[in-house]
Every structure is written in structure tokens, then in C-alpha cells.
Design a protein around this motif. Structure first.
Motif, PDB file in Angstrom:
ATOM      1  N   GLN A 242       0.816  -1.215   0.000  1.00  0.00           N
ATOM      2  CA  GLN A 242       0.000   0.000   0.000  1.00  0.00           C
ATOM      3  C   GLN A 242       0.850   1.265   0.000  1.00  0.00           C
ATOM      4  O   GLN A 242       0.322   2.373   0.034  1.00  0.00           O
ATOM      5  N   ASP A 245       0.117   4.270  -2.133  1.00  0.00           N
ATOM      6  CA  ASP A 245      -1.156   4.932  -1.824  1.00  0.00           C
ATOM      7  C   ASP A 245      -0.999   5.943  -0.687  1.00  0.00           C
ATOM      8  O   ASP A 245      -1.857   6.817  -0.518  1.00  0.00           O
ATOM      9  N   GLU A 256      -1.175   4.064   8.106  1.00  0.00           N
ATOM     10  CA  GLU A 256      -0.418   4.538   6.948  1.00  0.00           C
ATOM     11  C   GLU A 256       1.036   4.820   7.330  1.00  0.00           C
ATOM     12  O   GLU A 256       1.959   4.545   6.563  1.00  0.00           O
TER      13      GLU A 256
END
Length: 439
Positions: A242, A245, A256
């Protein structure tokens, strides 16, 4: 970027090459899409090796371990091929061998007996599929039935010309479209009493053919580092894939931030080991595809072991430690027009593509047999300097570099690399285990 891996290499003491790759012709009776001849940059001049040029190599024959009579053309198209073999056999030392690779379309029974009688030691036929339709698509202008007949003719010639020294093999170019056919192709080869099989990765000569390549363009060390950090992250519930992103976000939530932190640790680990990471390619790597490819290769190994076939398989990603089989084995390459070169990579003019990078290649010529003897060319300061430079491996490794391909390496007019070195081999993948040939 990779640096040197063997700084203290003694100069070669060989007064002649130990292997000669001699291009008998640049003509061919097929139009395979995968061939360098189809490349718009190649500008291949068609011609046949003269007997005069071949005979100029005679002083080298007693020193040779192997004489391989092929280049980019079809050797069986040369009307004097058997004469070359007979001449070489008279001068080669005990244990040295003569061979060539062929598409086999011109190999009828009479020609098979002629080659065996001439003293041919090894012959390798191109077989990339055992499906007639797929074979025609890959080898445009070819028919699997013709290869089947050629193998049958060679088997008969060997049996009826005993004692025969001939070993018959096949070459299989691995592509996404034919990967799953490799095991069945080896069974087909075993049925014809083939004793060896050479499997090579595809070197794309056009941008459109890059999608057909089976291998990963990330290096083996980069893949290993990526997998280790992907595993570590997964144990804590983090998916590093990820990363793209989240990495540009100014404000990241805790999940994140964890993704970002793991990738930063991965990058630091790679830097500490002097390994370059191509992050986009690693994070989009199709693991399922490579796992399937490895299963097919393992099945191929088992079949070959069961059938007694000597199998050469390629790597699935470039090795970080390089070894030039051509220079290390003291090889020289002779074009049909008498030019002398160091290797397959620098034999002809063409463009190739690896992972979307375009590399234009200019042939490296150290002399012509019309002007100098093979002994003079081989022992010239220029050729010796080149071989010793390659054996030191002090040139960069473009596929273990975050900036590849830079303008030092992508064009054919090479002057120096980013280390200011003069050996134009930084973008060569032959020395990483991906590509194989009869040698």
C-alpha cells in the motif's frame, strides 16, 4: 550501484582463444519474431563465411576446447558446413568438440548422415513448443513436424554410423505463452533420445515483446530483501504494497505511517547491503506468477532427471554476482565477414529491452581476419585490456542501480560508464544467469 567484485584478477595466459563462436552465415530460412534479425535497429548484412576466412582460424584449432559454428543465421544454409567440420576435426585436440544450433528445417536424413560422417559432436535444435499452432506462431515459417523428422533423422544417423560421437540436444526459449509447455517438450525430447536441453530466457528486441518475458527484472538480492520486510510487516498486520497509496500524504494515520516506516526500513536495509531497490517493480511484483514459474521449472528438473537429460535452466531474476561465461572461458566470436568480437552481447548492432528500458548496442570489433591473424587480434593490447577489464568486474551493474538506464549506458555510442570505465558491459544481462546458449 554495484562495485567491483574481483579486483585481483591475473591477466590471461592463453595465447589463443579456447572457444571460438564462428558465424557461418547471417542468412536464415525463418522469420521468428523473437530474433534480433527482426529488430529495426539491427541492420543485419546478409552473407556467408568464406572458406578463406575459416582457414585463417586454423592456427587456433589445436588450442580450442570448443568450436561453435553459428551466429544469428541458420548454419545448415551454408553449402560448405560439412567441410568446415571436417577441416576443424583434423586439427582439434582430443576432447575438443564441434557443434551448432539450428532450427532443423533443412535437416533431412541425407544431411543428418552427412553431418555425422563429417565428425559433428553436438547439435542443438530449437523447440519452443510441442503444439503445432504455438510452434508456428513462435517460429514463423517453421513446422513442428519438420523438427520431429529432423530428430528422427539424427537418431537414425547416429545408430547406423556407429561409433558416432554426436550428442543431440534442444534449446527452449522461455516465454509467458510457452512456459507451461516446457515439461511436455522435455518428454518429447526424451522420446527422441535427446541427451541435453538448454532453456534460456527471452531477450526482448522490441518493446511489444517485453510482456512475453518470464523473468523478473529486480535482482535476486533486491527480491530477497523485499520479501523479508514484506514478511515482517505482514506479521504485524501491515501490507507494504500500500506504500504508493500513502507515501505522498502529508498527514498519515497510524496505519499509513506504519506502511511508510516499514518501507523506509527496507530501503535502509538495502542501502546498508549496497543493493538498489526498484520499489515500483517490487511492490507490483506478481508473486503468483513467479511461484507458478518455479513449479514448472521444478517439474522440468524432475523429468530431466528421470529421463537422463542434462538440463540447463535459467535464473528467474538477475544474480547480483556477475560472471561472464564468454570472457571467463577465453572465447572469441567471429562474424561471417571476418570481424572478431568478444561475446554475444557485443556481436551485432541492435536494440534490446529489459523491464521497459531500451538499450542500443553497438558491435565491439577488435580486428578483421583479412588484415590480421587470429593470434594477432587475440593478443592485441585492446582485446587483452577489454578481457582483463571484464574479469575485474569493476564496471557498474545497471540492473542493481536506482538510476538505470542512464545516458552513459542507453545509447550505442559508449565512451565511458559512470565509473569512468571503458568496458561497455554495465547493461549486459548475459552474465547474470538469465540467458544460455550452446557453449
Amino acid at each position: 550501484m554495484s562495485s567491483s567484485q574481483n579486483n585481483n584478477v591475473p591477466p590471461s595466459s592463453e595465447s589463443y582463444p579456447l572457444k571460438l563462436f564462428v558465424e557461418t552465415t547471417s542468412r536464415c530460412n525463418m522469420n521468428c519474431a523473437m530474433c534480433v534479425r527482426q529488430n529495426d535497429e539491427s541492420r543485419i548484412v546478409e552473407g556467408d563465411l568464406s572458406m578463406e576466412t575459416f582457414l585463417s582460424l586454423e592456427p587456433a584449432f589445436p588450442h580450442l576446447h570448443a568450436l561453435i559454428l553459428n551466429g544469428i543465421g541458420e548454419p545448415l544454409m551454408h553449402p560448405r558446413l560439412e567441410e568446415f567440420i571436417v577441416t576443424a576435426r583434423k586439427n582439434l585436440a582430443e576432447g575438443a568438440w564441434v557443434g551448432f544450433q539450428t532450427n532443423g528445417l533443412l535437416l533431412h536424413e541425407k544431411r543428418a548422415f552427412s553431418l555425422v560422417d563429417a565428425g559433428l559432436d553436438r547439435i542443438c535444435l530449437s523447440v519452443d513448443s510441442v503444439s503445432g499452432d504455438a510452434f508456428r506462431k513462435i517460429r514463423e515459417g517453421g513446422e513442428l513436424a519438420a523438427v520431429d523428422q529432423a530428430l528422427a533423422a539424427l537418431k537414425k544417423a547416429r545408430e547406423q554410423s556407429a561409433p558416432s560421437r554426436l550428442h543431440v540436444g534442444i534449446e527452449f526459449v522461455l516465454m509467458r505463452d510457452n512456459l507451461r509447455e516446457l515439461p511436455e517438450t522435455l518428454r518429447f525430447a526424451a522420446h527422441h533420445d535427446v541427451s541435453f536441453a538448454i532453456v534460456s530466457q527471452l531477450l526482448p528486441y522490441s518493446l511489444s515483446s517485453t510482456d512475453h518475458a518470464v523473468y523478473d527484472t529486480n535482482t535476486q538480492s533486491a527480491i530477497a530483501i523485499f520479501k523479508e520486510w514484506e514478511r515482517r510487516a505482514a506479521k504485524t498486520g501491515v501490507d507494504v504494497r500500500q506504500y504508493f497509496d500513502v507515501f505522498m500524504k502529508v498527514v498519515k494515520d497510524s496505519d499509513e505511517q506504519q506502511v511508510f516506516d516499514y518501507v523506509e526500513k527496507m530501503k535502509a536495509d538495502a542501502a546498508s547491503k549496497d543493493v538498489a531497490l526498484q520499489l515500483e517493480r517490487l511492490l507490483t511484483r506478481d508473486e503468483a506468477w513467479y511461484e507458478e514459474a518455479e513449479r514448472v521449472l521444478e517439474e522440468a528438473r524432475q523429468i530431466s532427471a528421470d529421463e537422463g537429460i542434462d538440463l540447463t535452466l535459467p535464473e528467474m531474476a538477475p544474480k547480483n554476482t556477475r560472471k561472464c561465461e564468454f570472457v571467463e572461458s577465453e572465447s572469441a566470436f567471429v562474424s561471417w565477414d571476418g570481424d572478431v568480437h568478444p561475446c554475444y552481447f557485443l556481436w551485432h548492432r541492435y536494440a534490446c529491452y529489459v523491464g521497459g528500458w531500451e538499450k542500443k548496442v553497438k558491435p565491439r570489433v577488435f580486428g578483421n581476419l583479412a588484415d590480421q591473424t587470429i593470434h594477432e587480434i587475440w593478443n592485441s593490447e585492446d582485446f587483452k585490456f577489454f578481457r582483463e577489464g571484464v574479469r575485474r568486474y569493476e564496471f557498474p551493474f545497471c540492473f542493481d542501480c536506482s538510476f538505470a538506464l542512464c545516458n552513459y549506458m542507453d545509447g550505442e555510442d559508449f565512451e565511458q560508464d559512470c565509473y569512468t570505465g571503458l568496458v561497455p558491459c554495465g547493461a549486459c544481462l548475459w552474465c547474470t544467469g538469465l540467458f544460455h546458449c550452446m557453449q
